[in-house]
Write a protein that holds these residues in place. Structure first.
Motif, PDB file in Angstrom:
ATOM      1  N   UNK A  64      53.840 -11.628  15.438  1.00 28.62           N
ATOM      2  CA  UNK A  64      54.507 -10.895  14.359  1.00 28.62           C
ATOM      3  C   UNK A  64      55.978 -10.633  14.662  1.00 28.62           C
ATOM      4  N   UNK A  65      56.301 -10.454  15.933  1.00 32.38           N
ATOM      5  CA  UNK A  65      57.694 -10.204  16.316  1.00 32.38           C
ATOM      6  C   UNK A  65      58.408 -11.489  16.733  1.00 32.38           C
ATOM      7  N   UNK A  66      57.684 -12.614  16.747  1.00 34.17           N
ATOM      8  CA  UNK A  66      58.277 -13.881  17.192  1.00 34.17           C
ATOM      9  C   UNK A  66      58.778 -14.726  16.025  1.00 34.17           C
ATOM     10  N   UNK A  67      58.123 -14.579  14.883  1.00 36.12           N
ATOM     11  CA  UNK A  67      58.480 -15.374  13.717  1.00 36.12           C
ATOM     12  C   UNK A  67      59.595 -14.699  12.948  1.00 36.12           C
ATOM     13  N   UNK A  68      60.629 -15.453  12.597  1.00 38.41           N
ATOM     14  CA  UNK A  68      61.764 -14.912  11.855  1.00 38.41           C
ATOM     15  C   UNK A  68      61.652 -15.245  10.372  1.00 38.41           C
ATOM     16  N   UNK A  69      62.046 -14.281   9.507  1.00 39.67           N
ATOM     17  CA  UNK A  69      62.418 -12.903   9.829  1.00 39.67           C
ATOM     18  C   UNK A  69      61.195 -12.091  10.256  1.00 39.67           C
ATOM     19  N   UNK A  70      61.363 -11.061  11.110  1.00 38.38           N
ATOM     20  CA  UNK A  70      60.232 -10.310  11.657  1.00 38.38           C
ATOM     21  C   UNK A  70      59.320  -9.702  10.595  1.00 38.38           C
TER      22      UNK A  70
ATOM     23  N   UNK B 233      58.297 -10.949   7.974  1.00 38.69           N
ATOM     24  CA  UNK B 233      57.463 -11.955   7.324  1.00 38.69           C
ATOM     25  C   UNK B 233      55.987 -11.766   7.655  1.00 38.69           C
ATOM     26  N   UNK B 234      55.679 -11.504   8.938  1.00 40.66           N
ATOM     27  CA  UNK B 234      54.294 -11.366   9.394  1.00 40.66           C
ATOM     28  C   UNK B 234      53.945  -9.937   9.787  1.00 40.66           C
ATOM     29  N   UNK B 235      54.825  -9.008   9.517  1.00 38.09           N
ATOM     30  CA  UNK B 235      54.669  -7.650  10.028  1.00 38.09           C
ATOM     31  C   UNK B 235      53.347  -7.002   9.640  1.00 38.09           C
TER      32      UNK B 235
END
Length: 414
Positions: free
Chosen positions: A252-258, A260-262
């Motif tokens: 969740x913190x690796x995919x940009x923008x953060x 997106x998967x939060x």
């Protein structure tokens, strides 16, 4: 609802929240019936927003959700004092505060709950989540939402159940491999505590000019990995095996923008893979260098799971290929592995059902071979490592952990 998850084994993630009696917050021996009913009602209300947890697993890799299936809720009473249980925790004793034994059987039910009332008025809330659809981020999202509902709060930001739109299901030839990793009677789970002083000592050893500010998770994981390798090498001195460490990484913190998967619910994680073919040595200086090298390799494995790596995993088979390269030598007996999952960054001690914060959170017997779960200690300055390995590994770990101190680093078996 149907969801495929062949990369995640069907086992339970067990955890227990312990809450001390508090008359000012209504947690006493006289209102257990009221608390039980409040928990059941708030659980029912919360499940409307987390509807997959009321489902069941059917078949090998398919989750079929049925909102009518519900969640099993068990109520129990323990004629002991809560503080006696948590001061000197015993693994077999802790199992009775769980709704089931997480090491036996497949996790067909996606959530099972048990509330245990102690003679002193305190309670233990035991939860078993199926890892088939939940990672620890999702577990904590549910626990906090349920706690807020139990407190009477109605504000809830919601979660998204469209993880498969970001990571489409793919066929994976090694999907039956997870059965090979399940624990058996030769393995047992033991809790080890790395206090503030022990963590400082390990960080001191790990720090070099090229490795600044090693984290608590990095040094504890490397320490356990190193001694896991030492036991394996002592048993098979004639073999030149490769050793691997798998560390769960939250995407969740690796995919940009953060953002997106939060708020995505599900197993939004990958394993960082680190490898070592270090040979056995009795030389202390070389042992220190080996420990430092393992910390570096773990850090590199975390960094490797970048936005670019995740994007390639979404559109191609890069991550699946990495896993297959790992699984094949394990099955052939050419590689020894241990795996890690860290709960240290999660605010587990802030989950409040209306009775105040938990006095302790723990897991119990772990279902996978060579699995270590790391969690913050109650004071917040240490780490509790719950390690599921064979007896020889656990005995060595216990001996070496006792030797760790800032003033006696020379005594460590580096």
């Amino acid at each position: 609802m149907e969801a495929r998850s062949p990369l995640i084994p069907s086992f339970y993630v067990p955890l227990i929240f312990f809450f001390q009696a508090d008359e000012s917050r209504g947690l006493t021996t006289s209102n257990h019936v009221q608390i039980s009913e409040q928990l059941k009602q708030s659980l029912s209300n919360t499940l409307t927003s987390f509807y997959p947890l009321a489902g069941r697993i059917h078949g090998e890799n398919i989750i079929v959700d049925s909102c009518d299936s519900g969640v099993e809720f068990i109520e129990a009473r323990a004629h002991v004092q809560l503080m006696n249980v948590i001061q000197e925790p015993d693994m077999e004793d802790l199992k009775q505060y769980m709704p089931l034994d997480p090491t036996t059987g497949e996790a067909r039910r996606l959530l099972v709950v048990q509330i245990t009332f102690f003679a002193c008025g305190g309670v233990a809330l035991g939860l078993c989540f199926s890892h088939k659809i939940t990672d620890f981020t999702s577990i904590m999202a549910f626990a906090n939402a349920w706690a807020a509902t139990c407190r009477g709060e109605t504000e809830f930001s919601g979660v998204s159940f469209n993880l498969e739109s970001y990571f489409p299901a793919r066929d994976f030839p090694g999907s039956d491999f997870w059965g090979f990793l399940l624990s058996d009677e030769n393995y047992m789970t033991k809790r080890f505590v790395f206090d503030k002083e022990k963590l400082a000592a390990l960080k001191q050893v790990a720090t070099t000019s090229s490795l600044k500010d090693p984290t608590r998770v990095e040094v504890v994981s490397a320490f356990i990995w190193k001694h896991f390798m030492e036991v394996a090498k002592s048993k098979n001195q004639e073999e030149n095996k490769t050793f691997a460490a798998l560390h769960a990484v939250n995407l969740r913190a690796r995919k940009l923008p953060p953002e997106l998967l939060q708020n995505v619910f599900g197993n939004c994680l990958m394993s960082g893979l680190a490898f070592s073919d270090a040979s056995a040595t009795c030389d202390q200086d070389k042992g220190v260098q080996e420990f430092q090298d393992l910390v570096r390799k773990l850090r590199s494995s975390f960094k490797r799971i970048s936005d670019d790596y995740v994007t390639e995993a979404q559109t191609g088979d890069r991550y699946l290929n990495d896993l297959y390269k790992l699984f094949s030598p394990i099955l052939k007996g050419e590689l020894e592995y241990c795996s890690f999952s860290s709960w240290c960054r999660f605010p587990v001690y802030e989950v409040d059902y209306g009775w105040g914060n938990p006095i302790w959170l723990c897991t119990t017997a772990l279902p996978l071979k060579n699995l270590t779960v790391l969690a913050n200690s109650r004071c917040g300055e240490g780490i509790e490592a719950w390690v599921n390995m064979n007896k020889d590994n656990l005995e060595m770990l216990e001996t070496e952990i006792k030797l760790i101190s800032t003033n006696s680093l020379k005594d460590l078996d580096f």
